[in-house]
Motif scaffolding. Structure first.
Motif, PDB file in Angstrom:
ATOM      1  N   LEU A 111     -23.996  42.262-103.820  1.00  0.00           N
ATOM      2  CA  LEU A 111     -24.327  40.838-103.930  1.00  0.00           C
ATOM      3  C   LEU A 111     -25.842  40.624-103.853  1.00  0.00           C
ATOM      4  N   ASP A 112     -26.614  41.673-104.128  1.00  0.00           N
ATOM      5  CA  ASP A 112     -28.075  41.599-104.012  1.00  0.00           C
ATOM      6  C   ASP A 112     -28.686  40.544-104.919  1.00  0.00           C
ATOM      7  N   TRP A 113     -28.144  40.385-106.136  1.00  0.00           N
ATOM      8  CA  TRP A 113     -28.705  39.396-107.063  1.00  0.00           C
ATOM      9  C   TRP A 113     -28.562  37.986-106.504  1.00  0.00           C
ATOM     10  N   TYR A 114     -27.433  37.734-105.857  1.00  0.00           N
ATOM     11  CA  TYR A 114     -27.211  36.402-105.286  1.00  0.00           C
ATOM     12  C   TYR A 114     -28.050  36.190-104.032  1.00  0.00           C
ATOM     13  N   ALA A 115     -28.311  37.242-103.267  1.00  0.00           N
ATOM     14  CA  ALA A 115     -29.205  37.130-102.111  1.00  0.00           C
ATOM     15  C   ALA A 115     -30.631  36.824-102.574  1.00  0.00           C
ATOM     16  N   THR A 116     -31.042  37.436-103.668  1.00  0.00           N
ATOM     17  CA  THR A 116     -32.370  37.160-104.229  1.00  0.00           C
ATOM     18  C   THR A 116     -32.469  35.715-104.685  1.00  0.00           C
ATOM     19  N   LEU A 117     -31.431  35.191-105.301  1.00  0.00           N
ATOM     20  CA  LEU A 117     -31.422  33.789-105.712  1.00  0.00           C
ATOM     21  C   LEU A 117     -31.493  32.865-104.507  1.00  0.00           C
ATOM     22  N   GLY A 118     -30.797  33.227-103.430  1.00  0.00           N
ATOM     23  CA  GLY A 118     -30.798  32.400-102.229  1.00  0.00           C
ATOM     24  C   GLY A 118     -32.135  32.384-101.521  1.00  0.00           C
ATOM     25  N   ASN A 119     -32.958  33.410-101.728  1.00  0.00           N
ATOM     26  CA  ASN A 119     -34.275  33.477-101.087  1.00  0.00           C
ATOM     27  C   ASN A 119     -35.384  32.863-101.938  1.00  0.00           C
ATOM     28  N   ASP A 120     -35.085  32.442-103.138  1.00  0.00           N
ATOM     29  CA  ASP A 120     -36.076  31.843-104.033  1.00  0.00           C
ATOM     30  C   ASP A 120     -36.291  30.383-103.627  1.00  0.00           C
ATOM     31  N   THR A 121     -37.414  30.107-102.961  1.00  0.00           N
ATOM     32  CA  THR A 121     -37.655  28.761-102.427  1.00  0.00           C
ATOM     33  C   THR A 121     -37.856  27.727-103.531  1.00  0.00           C
ATOM     34  N   ALA A 122     -38.443  28.117-104.647  1.00  0.00           N
ATOM     35  CA  ALA A 122     -38.630  27.164-105.745  1.00  0.00           C
ATOM     36  C   ALA A 122     -37.290  26.751-106.332  1.00  0.00           C
ATOM     37  N   LEU A 123     -36.393  27.700-106.471  1.00  0.00           N
ATOM     38  CA  LEU A 123     -35.073  27.395-107.014  1.00  0.00           C
ATOM     39  C   LEU A 123     -34.274  26.516-106.054  1.00  0.00           C
ATOM     40  N   ILE A 124     -34.329  26.817-104.773  1.00  0.00           N
ATOM     41  CA  ILE A 124     -33.612  26.021-103.778  1.00  0.00           C
ATOM     42  C   ILE A 124     -34.190  24.613-103.715  1.00  0.00           C
ATOM     43  N   GLY A 125     -35.515  24.483-103.785  1.00  0.00           N
ATOM     44  CA  GLY A 125     -36.146  23.162-103.788  1.00  0.00           C
ATOM     45  C   GLY A 125     -35.749  22.342-105.001  1.00  0.00           C
ATOM     46  N   ALA A 126     -35.700  22.979-106.158  1.00  0.00           N
ATOM     47  CA  ALA A 126     -35.292  22.278-107.379  1.00  0.00           C
ATOM     48  C   ALA A 126     -33.827  21.856-107.300  1.00  0.00           C
ATOM     49  N   LEU A 127     -32.993  22.706-106.722  1.00  0.00           N
ATOM     50  CA  LEU A 127     -31.584  22.362-106.567  1.00  0.00           C
ATOM     51  C   LEU A 127     -31.408  21.196-105.606  1.00  0.00           C
ATOM     52  N   GLU A 128     -32.155  21.196-104.505  1.00  0.00           N
ATOM     53  CA  GLU A 128     -32.097  20.075-103.556  1.00  0.00           C
ATOM     54  C   GLU A 128     -32.546  18.778-104.215  1.00  0.00           C
ATOM     55  N   THR A 129     -33.615  18.842-104.984  1.00  0.00           N
ATOM     56  CA  THR A 129     -34.109  17.657-105.675  1.00  0.00           C
ATOM     57  C   THR A 129     -33.071  17.139-106.661  1.00  0.00           C
ATOM     58  N   SER A 130     -32.441  18.034-107.390  1.00  0.00           N
ATOM     59  CA  SER A 130     -31.442  17.622-108.373  1.00  0.00           C
ATOM     60  C   SER A 130     -30.226  16.979-107.725  1.00  0.00           C
ATOM     61  N   LEU A 131     -29.835  17.482-106.563  1.00  0.00           N
ATOM     62  CA  LEU A 131     -28.620  16.994-105.937  1.00  0.00           C
ATOM     63  C   LEU A 131     -28.830  15.778-105.045  1.00  0.00           C
ATOM     64  N   THR A 132     -30.055  15.556-104.557  1.00  0.00           N
ATOM     65  CA  THR A 132     -30.273  14.473-103.596  1.00  0.00           C
ATOM     66  C   THR A 132     -31.067  13.299-104.133  1.00  0.00           C
ATOM     67  N   SER A 133     -31.851  13.482-105.163  1.00  0.00           N
ATOM     68  CA  SER A 133     -32.699  12.390-105.645  1.00  0.00           C
ATOM     69  C   SER A 133     -31.893  11.414-106.490  1.00  0.00           C
TER      70      SER A 133
END
Length: 106
Positions: free
Chosen positions: A47-69
């Protein structure tokens, strides 16, 4: 061809189309669980690819913005300030981008 055979053929065709559409998605999911970068065998589960995605702060920030704004309402035109073509920054230039517009109508 009997009319009773037609619904059966339509169901078969539907299943074929659904398999063709789902096959790339399923194969990408299975290959994303492989440790190899190129999808080669032997298959090593990870599951290393998914752990790498989870550690990407830019991706997580963009996802938060998309879901909360909430969507921004479009501003309404002001009746007291009519639009003027001379109000463009760099008046006289032929290129008009939305970011340099004087109002929402421009």
């Amino acid at each position: 061809m009997k009319t009773a055979a037609l619904p059966r053929l339509m169901k078969i065709w539907l299943y074929v189309v659904l398999v063709v559409l789902a096959l790339p998605l399923v194969s990408m999911l299975v290959l994303s669980l492989n440790q190899s970068r190129y999808g080669t065998f032997p298959f090593h589960f990870t599951l290393d690819w998914y752990a790498t995605l989870g550690n990407d702060t830019a991706l997580i920030g963009a996802l938060e913005t998309s879901l909360t704004s909430p969507p921004r309402p479009r501003s309404s035109p002001s009746s007291s300030a009519p639009c003027s073509r001379s109000a463009w920054r760099g008046a006289g230039s032929t290129s008009r981008s939305r970011s340099t517009a004087c109002c929402w109508r421009c």
